[in-house]
Design a protein around this motif. Structure first.
Motif, PDB file in Angstrom:
ATOM      1  N   ARG A 173       7.122   4.348  18.769  1.00 11.43           N
ATOM      2  CA  ARG A 173       7.988   5.492  18.454  1.00 11.43           C
ATOM      3  C   ARG A 173       7.792   6.614  19.468  1.00 11.43           C
ATOM      4  O   ARG A 173       8.766   7.253  19.897  1.00 11.43           O
ATOM      5  CB  ARG A 173       7.693   5.990  17.038  1.00 11.43           C
ATOM      6  N   TYR A 174       6.545   6.854  19.874  1.00 12.26           N
ATOM      7  CA  TYR A 174       6.271   7.886  20.877  1.00 12.26           C
ATOM      8  C   TYR A 174       6.963   7.547  22.202  1.00 12.26           C
ATOM      9  O   TYR A 174       7.624   8.404  22.815  1.00 12.26           O
ATOM     10  CB  TYR A 174       4.758   8.014  21.072  1.00 12.26           C
ATOM     11  N   THR A 175       6.823   6.293  22.648  1.00 13.04           N
ATOM     12  CA  THR A 175       7.436   5.886  23.924  1.00 13.04           C
ATOM     13  C   THR A 175       8.961   5.980  23.861  1.00 13.04           C
ATOM     14  O   THR A 175       9.613   6.430  24.817  1.00 13.04           O
ATOM     15  CB  THR A 175       7.004   4.457  24.264  1.00 13.04           C
ATOM     16  N   ARG A 176       9.533   5.565  22.734  1.00 13.93           N
ATOM     17  CA  ARG A 176      10.998   5.599  22.613  1.00 13.93           C
ATOM     18  C   ARG A 176      11.531   7.036  22.630  1.00 13.93           C
ATOM     19  O   ARG A 176      12.528   7.334  23.288  1.00 13.93           O
ATOM     20  CB  ARG A 176      11.407   4.898  21.318  1.00 13.93           C
ATOM     21  N   ARG A 177      10.864   7.941  21.927  1.00 20.22           N
ATOM     22  CA  ARG A 177      11.335   9.328  21.890  1.00 20.22           C
ATOM     23  C   ARG A 177      11.122  10.025  23.227  1.00 20.22           C
ATOM     24  O   ARG A 177      11.942  10.868  23.617  1.00 20.22           O
ATOM     25  CB  ARG A 177      10.621  10.078  20.764  1.00 20.22           C
ATOM     26  N   ARG A 178      10.057   9.696  23.928  1.00 14.01           N
ATOM     27  CA  ARG A 178       9.851  10.301  25.237  1.00 14.01           C
ATOM     28  C   ARG A 178      10.927   9.853  26.215  1.00 14.01           C
ATOM     29  O   ARG A 178      11.398  10.636  27.043  1.00 14.01           O
ATOM     30  CB  ARG A 178       8.470   9.922  25.771  1.00 14.01           C
ATOM     31  N   ALA A 179      11.320   8.563  26.122  1.00 13.27           N
ATOM     32  CA  ALA A 179      12.380   8.062  27.003  1.00 13.27           C
ATOM     33  C   ALA A 179      13.726   8.712  26.687  1.00 13.27           C
ATOM     34  O   ALA A 179      14.554   8.905  27.581  1.00 13.27           O
ATOM     35  CB  ALA A 179      12.481   6.542  26.874  1.00 13.27           C
ATOM     36  N   GLN A 180      13.939   9.085  25.408  1.00 13.62           N
ATOM     37  CA  GLN A 180      15.190   9.728  25.006  1.00 13.62           C
ATOM     38  C   GLN A 180      15.131  11.248  25.122  1.00 13.62           C
ATOM     39  O   GLN A 180      16.078  11.929  24.718  1.00 13.62           O
ATOM     40  CB  GLN A 180      15.534   9.336  23.566  1.00 13.62           C
ATOM     41  N   LYS A 181      14.017  11.796  25.622  1.00 15.30           N
ATOM     42  CA  LYS A 181      13.812  13.236  25.772  1.00 15.30           C
ATOM     43  C   LYS A 181      13.917  13.950  24.428  1.00 15.30           C
ATOM     44  O   LYS A 181      14.551  14.992  24.290  1.00 15.30           O
ATOM     45  CB  LYS A 181      14.810  13.825  26.772  1.00 15.30           C
ATOM     46  N   LEU A 182      13.257  13.350  23.434  1.00 17.67           N
ATOM     47  CA  LEU A 182      13.206  13.927  22.100  1.00 17.67           C
ATOM     48  C   LEU A 182      11.773  14.320  21.769  1.00 17.67           C
ATOM     49  O   LEU A 182      10.821  13.816  22.376  1.00 17.67           O
ATOM     50  CB  LEU A 182      13.724  12.928  21.048  1.00 17.67           C
ATOM     51  N   CYS A 183      11.643  15.227  20.810  1.00 17.94           N
ATOM     52  CA  CYS A 183      10.315  15.639  20.353  1.00 17.94           C
ATOM     53  C   CYS A 183       9.622  14.447  19.705  1.00 17.94           C
ATOM     54  O   CYS A 183      10.192  13.756  18.867  1.00 17.94           O
ATOM     55  CB  CYS A 183      10.437  16.797  19.364  1.00 17.94           C
ATOM     56  N   VAL A 184       8.379  14.190  20.083  1.00 15.09           N
ATOM     57  CA  VAL A 184       7.660  13.040  19.565  1.00 15.09           C
ATOM     58  C   VAL A 184       7.257  13.216  18.112  1.00 15.09           C
ATOM     59  O   VAL A 184       6.868  12.241  17.455  1.00 15.09           O
ATOM     60  CB  VAL A 184       6.411  12.760  20.426  1.00 15.09           C
ATOM     61  N   ASP A 185       7.354  14.442  17.568  1.00 18.48           N
ATOM     62  CA  ASP A 185       6.997  14.688  16.172  1.00 18.48           C
ATOM     63  C   ASP A 185       8.207  14.697  15.252  1.00 18.48           C
ATOM     64  O   ASP A 185       8.210  14.021  14.220  1.00 18.48           O
ATOM     65  CB  ASP A 185       6.244  16.016  16.046  1.00 18.48           C
ATOM     66  N   CYS A 186       9.247  15.464  15.597  1.00 12.63           N
ATOM     67  CA  CYS A 186      10.400  15.629  14.700  1.00 12.63           C
ATOM     68  C   CYS A 186      11.681  15.039  15.252  1.00 12.63           C
ATOM     69  O   CYS A 186      12.721  15.116  14.588  1.00 12.63           O
ATOM     70  CB  CYS A 186      10.605  17.106  14.370  1.00 12.63           C
ATOM     71  N   ALA A 187      11.681  14.471  16.451  1.00 17.67           N
ATOM     72  CA  ALA A 187      12.847  13.840  17.078  1.00 17.67           C
ATOM     73  C   ALA A 187      13.947  14.830  17.422  1.00 17.67           C
ATOM     74  O   ALA A 187      15.102  14.448  17.603  1.00 17.67           O
ATOM     75  CB  ALA A 187      13.416  12.734  16.187  1.00 17.67           C
ATOM     76  N   ALA A 188      13.618  16.118  17.547  1.00 21.96           N
ATOM     77  CA  ALA A 188      14.599  17.109  17.993  1.00 21.96           C
ATOM     78  C   ALA A 188      14.640  17.116  19.525  1.00 21.96           C
ATOM     79  O   ALA A 188      13.666  16.735  20.188  1.00 21.96           O
ATOM     80  CB  ALA A 188      14.230  18.492  17.462  1.00 21.96           C
ATOM     81  N   PRO A 189      15.758  17.537  20.144  1.00 22.74           N
ATOM     82  CA  PRO A 189      15.826  17.591  21.613  1.00 22.74           C
ATOM     83  C   PRO A 189      14.739  18.498  22.175  1.00 22.74           C
ATOM     84  O   PRO A 189      14.560  19.634  21.733  1.00 22.74           O
ATOM     85  CB  PRO A 189      17.221  18.141  21.877  1.00 22.74           C
ATOM     86  N   SER A 190      13.972  17.980  23.160  1.00 22.21           N
ATOM     87  CA  SER A 190      12.868  18.753  23.729  1.00 22.21           C
ATOM     88  C   SER A 190      12.903  18.801  25.249  1.00 22.21           C
ATOM     89  O   SER A 190      11.999  19.379  25.857  1.00 22.21           O
ATOM     90  CB  SER A 190      11.528  18.153  23.281  1.00 22.21           C
ATOM     91  N   GLY A 191      13.928  18.214  25.884  1.00 21.88           N
ATOM     92  CA  GLY A 191      14.006  18.251  27.333  1.00 21.88           C
ATOM     93  C   GLY A 191      12.908  17.434  27.978  1.00 21.88           C
ATOM     94  O   GLY A 191      12.662  16.281  27.610  1.00 21.88           O
ATOM     95  N   LEU A 192      12.227  18.031  28.945  1.00 25.26           N
ATOM     96  CA  LEU A 192      11.150  17.331  29.631  1.00 25.26           C
ATOM     97  C   LEU A 192       9.814  17.434  28.916  1.00 25.26           C
ATOM     98  O   LEU A 192       8.851  16.761  29.304  1.00 25.26           O
ATOM     99  CB  LEU A 192      11.012  17.886  31.060  1.00 25.26           C
ATOM    100  N   ALA A 193       9.723  18.285  27.902  1.00 27.18           N
ATOM    101  CA  ALA A 193       8.461  18.459  27.169  1.00 27.18           C
ATOM    102  C   ALA A 193       8.307  17.357  26.130  1.00 27.18           C
ATOM    103  O   ALA A 193       9.268  16.747  25.675  1.00 27.18           O
ATOM    104  CB  ALA A 193       8.420  19.828  26.503  1.00 27.18           C
TER     105      ALA A 193
END
Length: 269
Positions: A173-193
């Motif tokens: 889940r962490y890898t998938r959300r990072r690839a989609q540029k989403l927050c790794v905790d809440c899946a909100a848009p986080s850009g490059l962070a």
């Protein structure tokens, strides 16, 4: 004609019954009536089997009406049989590559249950947690807690001493959300962070970094209500629990005083 020795008579009756069952089984007949062939993969015919099941249902109904657990059967034996059936069913489903809970879908990655069963279990746990918290009890075990706390002392000590678990599902889940540029905790848009602003702030405040005076761990003193005798001070809830067990005291017989510096409580982060 009755036997002179009752025990010898019972032994002979059992031997006669075993011989009769073996003879009827060898002849391919019902071992109870000896008149009809048995049902497929059974030792009794349909008539004797249904008669026995009806008698069992009637016996169970009488025991249930009387308030007996398991319809009057031996509770230890019934629980042992249920555990054995559960272990066998779980092992068979796991070997077949199916969910150990429903037995219909393949399990999720890094788990033995499917995603639907896992979500259903999480919903049940959230519902149980909400019901316990609404009653002012510990959300983990349902025990009594101090005012404003969400867990009792023993559960808090166990949770603090337990390292966070990172299974395969959480890493994926962490890898998938990072690839989609989403927050790794809440899946909100986080850009490059890796985290959004609110989750990053919450992670910072919950970390070991602090400002001002540090909040040192509290100490606890056990006071017997009947005699006023003090035990302690103790450094953890585990020591408090051992003290209560050693002194053979219940929670209602003592008062537990928490010694926390007031200045550190207001000035620490």
């Amino acid at each position: 004609m009755p036997y002179k020795d009752p025990e010898k008579g019972r032994q002979r009756e059992r031997e006669r019954h075993r011989r009769r069952v073996a003879d009827r089984r060898a002849q391919g007949l019902c071992i109870k009536c000896g008149k009809h062939p048995p049902a497929p993969e059974r030792s009794l015919c349909e008539v004797c089997g249904e008669r026995g099941r009806a008698a069992e249902r009637a016996r169970y109904a009488r025991g249930k009406a009387a308030g007996d657990p398991y319809g009057g059967r031996n509770p230890d034996g019934r629980r042992r049989m249920a555990r054995e059936r559960n272990r066998k069913r779980r092992r068979e489903r796991k070997e077949a590559g199916l969910c150990t809970r429903c037995g219909e879908l393949p399990p999720a990655e890094g788990s033995v249950v499917c995603e639907a069963c896992r979500e259903a279990r999480r919903a049940e746990e959230r519902k149980l947690y909400a019901a316990r918290r609404a009653k002012g009890l510990c959300g983990r075990c349902g025990g009594a807690v101090f005012a404003g706390a969400s867990r009792c002392g023993p559960c808090t000590a166990l949770e603090e001493g337990r390292a966070p678990k990172k299974n395969a599902a959480s890493r994926a889940r962490y890898t998938r959300r990072r690839a989609q540029k989403l927050c790794v905790d809440c899946a909100a848009p986080s850009g490059l962070a890796a985290r959004c602003e609110s989750c990053a702030r919450r992670s910072w405040h919950s970390s070991g970094e602090h400002k001002g005076l540090p909040l040192y761990p509290p100490r606890y003193t056990v006071i017997e209500l009947a005699t006023g005798e003090e035990h302690g001070p103790w450094d953890s809830w585990e020591e408090v629990a051992m003290c209560l067990a050693f002194e053979r005291l219940s929670r209602e017989e003592v008062e537990i005083v928490e010694d926390t510096p007031v200045v550190a409580r207001y000035a620490g982060w």
